[in-house]
Scaffold this motif. Structure first.
Motif: not given
Lengths: 95, 95, 95, 95, 95, 95, 95
Positions: A24, A28-29, A33-36, A54, B2-3, B83-84
């Motif tokens: 994840g 997320e990187k 992408v803001k949220c996983v 995602i 982030a992450d 995540i995120g």
């Protein structure tokens, strides 16, 4: 804001390593992408099946796909997608 | 922001002692943990199976894992992760 | 606020007397208890099985346990616990 | 505000007369009762089984019980109770 | 505000004429009625079975009953009632 | 505002042409109609069965019925109706 | 604002290429479309069945249909539609 990919739900098959947390973090990187959200739904000796949601303002599916495949996982199917405004459309549910 | 790891749900097998309350207090002391939810779903003579949800702004999974294992429990699986941004992604549920 | 017990759900077996109302009043008197919910789920000739949820800013489980046992009931299991911030953690439920 | 009875749910068996509306009006007159909900779940030739929920800032169970029995009904069981703050406690529901 | 009938749910058997719309309009004219909900759940050659929910600040059940019977329908049962404050009481649902 | 028809749910059988979109547009033109929801629940060679919900501040059922029948459809049944204030009445659901 | 098509839910059969993300982007470009939700519910060797929900202030069904068919997909059925105000109508659900 038009024609942007906002939410993608994927069904993936991945090896146990990296685990879903590390996996994840890698996704997320990706740009946009803001949220996983990850949820394991079946576990085998060497692999696990995962639903992967995602969200972001402008997802780049090609890069997400590459990240997934670069870490030994395969995409079984693209299950769901939200395009345009980021909204779940309510539909009449008449009984 | 982030992450960062925001939510982890683990399936663990633990001895009856320490009980889930003491166990939860130990995990809650880990850096970055703000809230711990525990729910027993199966009980055996010497062990119990527990769903353990942990939330925080920046979870350190390695330390959480060490705390769990230092108290005689094992992690069966990492079930879910966010995540995120800390958000449950809604997905279209069309019938 | 850290490492505090906020919610406990217990599965108890109790005699019919004191009834769940009197029983709940006794538990509610424990230090730190703000709210008690009781729900009977099985009734026998001499006993009843009860789910007992207790909420407060800083629960003292030892005293709660003593109160329960002082009135002829036994704790079958500690079913659930919330530690740290008083919050039910949402987890991804992807289908 | 401490140690007050806020919500009681009773399972009662009553004759058809007085009907649940008249019956509810009688209970609602008890000191401390603010709201009465009644729901019939089984009907027999001479009786009906009713779930009766009563809410108030400080319920007097003895008087409620007397009112019920004075009108020909019997309390099968006290199903649920909320003591202290009037709140339904959420508990972790992890799957 | 005390001892007032706020919500009544009735199970009625009625001829097809007047239809549920005309029937609802007739009931809505009763003193104290603010809202009528009707839902047909079974249809026969000459009759239909209807759940009828009526809400208002001070319902007059006798007049409602008379209106129903004056138009050829019979009340099978009074299913539910809310007395006092117009509120659905939440009860602990512990699993 | 009293004695007004606010919501009607109909079960209709219609030919495939006009489709539910065109059909909904025709009904939406009736006086007092603000919103139309249509949901197909069964499809046959020449017909389809549709649940049709109509909302407005003062529905004219006779005109709605005429519009439906003028376009080759028949009304199987009037399933539900809301009269008076436009509100879904909550009823106690005690278990 | 009257007589406008606000929400359409379609059941479509499409080849695997273009995938639902590319397909959704194509539909989202149609005049009046603000949001597209897609959900795959069955997968075959060469095709997939998809529920497609489209929302906008004034949808042009003819153009949406053309876009779908121009990319090798067929519309199985128009499942649901919302016309007039964009609102899901609540209907009494009495039990």
């Amino acid at each position: 804001m038009a024609d942007k990919i906002k939410i993608i739900v994927l069904d993936i098959l991945k090896p146990h390593k990296p685990d879903i947390i590390e996996f994840g973090l890698l996704i997320e990187k990706s740009r946009g992408v803001k949220c996983v959200n990850m949820s394991v739904y079946a576990v085998d000796e060497k692999t696990e099946s995962v639903k992967l949601a995602i969200e972001g303002p402008d997802l780049d599916y090609k890069k997400i796909k590459k990240t997934i495949e670069d870490h030994g996982a395969v995409i079984h199917s693209i299950d769901k997608a939200v395009i345009g405004e980021s909204r779940i459309i309510n539909a009449p549910d008449l009984k």
